[in-house]
Design a protein around this motif. Sequence first.
Motif, PDB file in Angstrom:
ATOM      1  N   UNK A 152       0.822  -1.211   0.000  1.00  0.00           N
ATOM      2  CA  UNK A 152       0.000   0.000   0.000  1.00  0.00           C
ATOM      3  C   UNK A 152       0.855   1.258   0.000  1.00  0.00           C
ATOM      4  N   UNK A 153       1.983   1.233   0.693  1.00  0.00           N
ATOM      5  CA  UNK A 153       2.847   2.403   0.798  1.00  0.00           C
ATOM      6  C   UNK A 153       3.927   2.457  -0.278  1.00  0.00           C
ATOM      7  N   UNK A 154       3.960   1.463  -1.139  1.00  0.00           N
ATOM      8  CA  UNK A 154       4.927   1.438  -2.234  1.00  0.00           C
ATOM      9  C   UNK A 154       4.578   2.538  -3.234  1.00  0.00           C
ATOM     10  N   UNK A 155       5.579   3.257  -3.779  1.00  0.00           N
ATOM     11  CA  UNK A 155       5.273   4.371  -4.680  1.00  0.00           C
ATOM     12  C   UNK A 155       4.586   3.964  -5.986  1.00  0.00           C
ATOM     13  N   UNK A 156       4.792   2.747  -6.445  1.00  0.00           N
ATOM     14  CA  UNK A 156       4.155   2.306  -7.690  1.00  0.00           C
ATOM     15  C   UNK A 156       2.976   1.389  -7.404  1.00  0.00           C
ATOM     16  N   UNK A 157       3.188   0.358  -6.600  1.00  0.00           N
ATOM     17  CA  UNK A 157       2.122  -0.604  -6.329  1.00  0.00           C
ATOM     18  C   UNK A 157       0.964   0.012  -5.562  1.00  0.00           C
ATOM     19  N   UNK A 158       1.231   1.043  -4.782  1.00  0.00           N
ATOM     20  CA  UNK A 158       0.164   1.697  -4.031  1.00  0.00           C
ATOM     21  C   UNK A 158      -0.901   2.316  -4.922  1.00  0.00           C
ATOM     22  N   UNK A 159      -0.514   2.686  -6.127  1.00  0.00           N
ATOM     23  CA  UNK A 159      -1.486   3.278  -7.057  1.00  0.00           C
ATOM     24  C   UNK A 159      -2.505   2.254  -7.551  1.00  0.00           C
ATOM     25  N   UNK A 160      -2.131   0.984  -7.540  1.00  0.00           N
ATOM     26  CA  UNK A 160      -3.032  -0.052  -8.029  1.00  0.00           C
ATOM     27  C   UNK A 160      -4.196  -0.316  -7.078  1.00  0.00           C
ATOM     28  N   UNK A 161      -4.113   0.155  -5.859  1.00  0.00           N
ATOM     29  CA  UNK A 161      -5.215  -0.034  -4.904  1.00  0.00           C
ATOM     30  C   UNK A 161      -6.470   0.660  -5.420  1.00  0.00           C
TER      31      UNK A 161
END
Length: 95
Positions: free
Chosen positions: A74-83
């Motif tokens: 969730x706090x990852x700069x790229x993967x967090x956007x997929x939420x």
Amino acid sequence: MSKAKPFPIGVNYFSIVLGISALGLAWRYSANVLAVPTLIAETLIGFAALLWGILFSIYVYKWIRYPTQAKAELHHPILGCFVSLIPITLWGCPR
């Protein structure tokens, strides 16, 4: 020290649902212009809805059993956007 095995399914898998539902919608709208069956469109949209339910269940399981990995994702700069794909794919399907 051994690292915990990463959970195999990430939140970015919801992009698959977005693509399948977009294909179903494109097929549905092309049925108005071309002589293509709408059954394929409805099947694709139904499959996207089923896949969303499965992935959402897996994602909830991930938050229950692997909360550290889920928070890191969730706090990852790229993967967090997929939420944001979770509500987009839920409310993006036609009713």
